[in-house]
Enzyme design. Structure first.
Site, PDB file in Angstrom:
ATOM      1  N   GLN A   1     -10.160   1.797  -3.510  1.00 38.09           N
ATOM      2  CA  GLN A   1      -9.761   1.470  -2.141  1.00 38.09           C
ATOM      3  C   GLN A   1      -8.475   2.202  -1.780  1.00 38.09           C
ATOM      4  O   GLN A   1      -7.498   2.179  -2.531  1.00 38.09           O
ATOM      5  CB  GLN A   1      -9.553  -0.038  -1.986  1.00 38.09           C
ATOM      6  CG  GLN A   1      -9.187  -0.453  -0.567  1.00 38.09           C
ATOM      7  CD  GLN A   1      -9.176  -1.952  -0.370  1.00 38.09           C
ATOM      8  OE1 GLN A   1      -9.650  -2.715  -1.221  1.00 38.09           O
ATOM      9  NE2 GLN A   1      -8.643  -2.415   0.752  1.00 38.09           N
ATOM     10  N   ASP A   2      -8.482   2.877  -0.606  1.00 35.60           N
ATOM     11  CA  ASP A   2      -7.291   3.568  -0.090  1.00 35.60           C
ATOM     12  C   ASP A   2      -6.811   4.684  -1.016  1.00 35.60           C
ATOM     13  O   ASP A   2      -5.623   4.780  -1.323  1.00 35.60           O
ATOM     14  CB  ASP A   2      -6.153   2.574   0.161  1.00 35.60           C
ATOM     15  CG  ASP A   2      -6.421   1.669   1.354  1.00 35.60           C
ATOM     16  OD1 ASP A   2      -7.555   1.684   1.861  1.00 35.60           O
ATOM     17  OD2 ASP A   2      -5.508   0.943   1.762  1.00 35.60           O
TER      18      ASP A   2
ATOM     19  N   THR B   1       0.837  -1.194   0.000  1.00 36.36           N
ATOM     20  CA  THR B   1       0.000   0.000   0.000  1.00 36.36           C
ATOM     21  C   THR B   1       0.877   1.250   0.000  1.00 36.36           C
ATOM     22  O   THR B   1       0.624   2.210  -0.740  1.00 36.36           O
ATOM     23  CB  THR B   1      -0.914   0.020   1.240  1.00 36.36           C
ATOM     24  OG1 THR B   1      -1.729  -1.152   1.235  1.00 36.36           O
ATOM     25  CG2 THR B   1      -1.801   1.243   1.263  1.00 36.36           C
TER      26      THR B   1
ATOM     27  N   TRP C   1      -9.508   0.891  11.839  1.00 33.40           N
ATOM     28  CA  TRP C   1      -8.367   0.148  11.282  1.00 33.40           C
ATOM     29  C   TRP C   1      -7.403  -0.268  12.397  1.00 33.40           C
ATOM     30  O   TRP C   1      -6.849  -1.352  12.375  1.00 33.40           O
ATOM     31  CB  TRP C   1      -7.676   1.031  10.244  1.00 33.40           C
ATOM     32  CG  TRP C   1      -6.478   0.453   9.584  1.00 33.40           C
ATOM     33  CD1 TRP C   1      -6.212  -0.861   9.338  1.00 33.40           C
ATOM     34  CD2 TRP C   1      -5.365   1.177   9.054  1.00 33.40           C
ATOM     35  NE1 TRP C   1      -5.000  -1.003   8.680  1.00 33.40           N
ATOM     36  CE2 TRP C   1      -4.472   0.240   8.500  1.00 33.40           C
ATOM     37  CE3 TRP C   1      -5.041   2.536   8.978  1.00 33.40           C
ATOM     38  CZ2 TRP C   1      -3.262   0.613   7.893  1.00 33.40           C
ATOM     39  CZ3 TRP C   1      -3.852   2.915   8.367  1.00 33.40           C
ATOM     40  CH2 TRP C   1      -2.979   1.963   7.830  1.00 33.40           C
TER      41      TRP C   1
ATOM     42  N   ASP D   1     -12.289   2.449   2.697  1.00 32.47           N
ATOM     43  CA  ASP D   1     -11.246   3.106   3.508  1.00 32.47           C
ATOM     44  C   ASP D   1     -10.511   4.185   2.706  1.00 32.47           C
ATOM     45  O   ASP D   1      -9.287   4.301   2.778  1.00 32.47           O
ATOM     46  CB  ASP D   1     -10.223   2.078   4.010  1.00 32.47           C
ATOM     47  CG  ASP D   1     -10.869   0.914   4.743  1.00 32.47           C
ATOM     48  OD1 ASP D   1     -12.001   1.068   5.243  1.00 32.47           O
ATOM     49  OD2 ASP D   1     -10.245  -0.164   4.807  1.00 32.47           O
TER      50      ASP D   1
ATOM     51  N   ARG E   1     -14.466   2.948   9.813  1.00 32.89           N
ATOM     52  CA  ARG E   1     -14.297   1.742  10.621  1.00 32.89           C
ATOM     53  C   ARG E   1     -12.901   1.767  11.248  1.00 32.89           C
ATOM     54  O   ARG E   1     -11.977   2.394  10.706  1.00 32.89           O
ATOM     55  CB  ARG E   1     -14.499   0.473   9.787  1.00 32.89           C
ATOM     56  CG  ARG E   1     -13.550   0.317   8.598  1.00 32.89           C
ATOM     57  CD  ARG E   1     -13.807  -0.986   7.884  1.00 32.89           C
ATOM     58  NE  ARG E   1     -12.894  -1.180   6.753  1.00 32.89           N
ATOM     59  CZ  ARG E   1     -12.579  -2.378   6.247  1.00 32.89           C
ATOM     60  NH1 ARG E   1     -13.113  -3.471   6.766  1.00 32.89           N
ATOM     61  NH2 ARG E   1     -11.761  -2.478   5.217  1.00 32.89           N
TER      62      ARG E   1
ATOM     63  N   GLN F   1      -5.894  -2.293  -2.344  1.00 33.60           N
ATOM     64  CA  GLN F   1      -5.322  -0.991  -1.993  1.00 33.60           C
ATOM     65  C   GLN F   1      -4.550  -0.400  -3.175  1.00 33.60           C
ATOM     66  O   GLN F   1      -3.670  -1.047  -3.749  1.00 33.60           O
ATOM     67  CB  GLN F   1      -4.393  -1.123  -0.793  1.00 33.60           C
ATOM     68  CG  GLN F   1      -5.064  -1.624   0.476  1.00 33.60           C
ATOM     69  CD  GLN F   1      -4.952  -3.123   0.656  1.00 33.60           C
ATOM     70  OE1 GLN F   1      -5.016  -3.882  -0.311  1.00 33.60           O
ATOM     71  NE2 GLN F   1      -4.793  -3.549   1.907  1.00 33.60           N
TER      72      GLN F   1
END
Length: 517
Positions: free
Chosen positions: A334-335, A282, A425, A356, A423, A312
């Protein structure tokens, strides 16, 4: 004669402990017991003669000693990490290893800044807490890279070296209870008078140091070439104007006080497609990564086109202290936006994603921004995933006076997709939404579990005076760590002025901001 030598062997340490201004090892135990991790504290202090007989009369002495110890173990951890290079044979292992080498180097740099600050600049305990928070975040990021790529666990014991526990101790010792900052508005010392004129200019691009243009009309045709040619530690602002166009490249900004100015969202686009699904960590997937402090970006789209199914895939990662993003767009799934560490400010920006998509462990405020949830493959969106791992880190995500709505691809199907504010992490995840418009796509429960009961007692999730059809808190989660803020005094802790000390450094950038609620 042997008896006399034995007598001297026993007498000399006693005399030294009596006459040298220092401490006994009972004192060490007493001090170490006041930290979250007394065992490594006692072990390393009592087994290294370097630390014996140092003055230890008050908490500040012990803090300095703890910082020196953390620095020593970080150097050892860096050496151990370098020695593992030959064991990491496949590309995935080499990638995670390379991340850790860099992250250890950054940790050592932050500890050096804390122990030996620039004598020409005044630093506070809050600055030190920021740097120590970053040092710990770096090592957590190192470990995460190995886990997400499935690299064998044998490398992790060699790399951790108890440094994370020792850093946690320094955070506890240096902790400052919340108080209103006494900063006055003005330009920080690193901004010289000539730079002020540049930053105040209505068209900074017209006074850029260098120009990047795809058509060859500038000095450089790639953003990377311009960034890599910039002075490494310029005291003044170094401005790179990036003309409209699509620049398909990965960019890493290591120099301080760089400003990237584009022609606007959707006009100047820096794009890439690295992802965890494609074999990178990531951390390394970022299209643009910034670690040089004092970075500013204006009028640029940062994009990652790896797609929703490649997990990610970061468009921008920032670990730049006192960094600003103004009228920029961050596009991914994502990310998307990795607010990795340090103090950051985002104003009038657009952020697009699914899972996220605003995540990391910086102290960050997003103000007057548009947050767009996209259509996810698994029919679940989570806007934030904040990564605080220690209760004494002064980090968190503050979203103020912004808008959360559905992107064009989600609008037709938003009723079949569950979208959550965030949420947890990490164990002490901290996120607040304040005076923000929440559209009807937000699930009534508001927040989503990470895994079972993980972090539900220790997280810090708050909402304050939000509006819109998704802002009703009547059916929100009942976790111990979540509640609605009703007092302005609590919410104001997460304002620009208080959470990131914005009045001390944002005026110099001439980026508009609202200091209070």
């Amino acid at each position: 004669m042997k008896a006399f030598r034995l007598f001297l062997t026993l007498l000399i340490p006693f005399l030294l402990s009596s006459f040298v201004s220092g401490y006994s090892w009972n004192d060490v135990k007493l001090w170490c017991n006041q930290t979250p991790n007394p065992q490594p504290c006692e072990y390393f202090l009592s087994n290294n003669p370097t630390y014996q007989y140092k003055a230890l009369k008050q908490k500040s002495d012990f803090l300095k000693l703890s910082l020196q110890l953390a620095q020593e173990r970080a150097l050892k951890g860096h050496a151990n990490t370098l020695s593992l290079g030959s064991k990491c044979r496949n590309p995935r292992e080499r990638g995670a290893w390379a991340d850790c080498v860099e992250l250890y180097e950054q940790t050592i740099r932050k500890l050096n800044e804390t122990l030996n600050p620039d004598p020409n600049t005044k630093y506070s305990q809050v600055d030190a807490q920021t740097w120590l928070s970053t040092a710990l975040t770096n090592l957590e990021t190192c470990k995460a890279g190995f886990y997400e790529l499935g690299v064998q666990d044998y490398v992790l014991p060699l790399m951790s070296n108890n440094v994370t526990k020792l850093l946690s101790n320094t955070l506890s010792l240096n902790k400052v209870e919340y108080e209103e900052p006494s900063y006055k508005e003005g330009f920080p010392k690193w901004v010289k008078p000539d730079d002020r004129k540049l930053l105040q200019s209505s068209s900074p691009a017209s006074r850029a140091n260098v120009v990047v243009a795809k058509d060859g009309s500038g000095k450089y045709t790639t953003v990377s070439a311009a960034v890599n040619s910039a002075p490494k530690n310029s005291r003044g602002r170094y401005v790179i104007y990036v003309k409209g166009g699509i620049y398909n490249e990965q960019v890493e900004v290591k120099s301080k006080n760089i400003m990237l100015v584009g022609d606007g969202i959707g006009k100047t686009i820096i794009t890439g497609s690295k992802s965890v699904g494609g074999g990178t960590t990531t951390f390394r997937s970022a299209t643009v990564a910034v670690v040089g402090d004092g970075f500013i970006a204006q009028g640029i789209t940062f994009r990652n086109t790896a797609g929703a199914k490649n997990h990610q895939a970061v468009a921008l990662r920032s670990g730049s202290d006192l960094s600003v993003f103004y009228k920029c767009s961050f596009e991914g799934y994502q990310d998307t936006l990795y607010v990795h560490s340090e103090r950051q400010f985002y104003r009038e920006c657009n952020i697009y994603g699914t899972v996220d998509f605003i995540f990391g462990n910086a102290a960050v405020v997003l103000q007057n921004c548009n947050i767009f949830a996209r259509n996810p493959p698994n029919k679940v969106n989570t806007i934030t995933a904040q990564g605080r791992t220690d209760p004494n880190q002064n980090t968190g995500i503050s979203i103020h006076n912004s808008r959360v709505t559905a992107a064009s691809d989600l609008r037709p199907v938003q009723n079949s997709v569950r979208t959550y504010l965030g949420r947890p992490w990490k164990q002490y995840s901290r996120t607040v939404f304040m005076k923000t418009y929440l559209d009807g796509l937000i699930n009534p429960s508001g927040w989503m579990e990470w895994s079972g009961n993980f972090a539900l007692n220790t997280l810090y999730y708050r909402e304050y005076m939000n509006t819109g059809p998704g802002s009703s808190t009547g059916r929100r989660v009942k976790w111990p760590g979540y509640r609605v803020m009703t007092r302005a005094s609590e919410a104001s802790k997460f304002s620009v002025a208080n959470f990131i000390a914005g009045n001390a450094w944002l005026p110099a950038t001439k980026v508009p901001y609202t200091p209070s609620l």
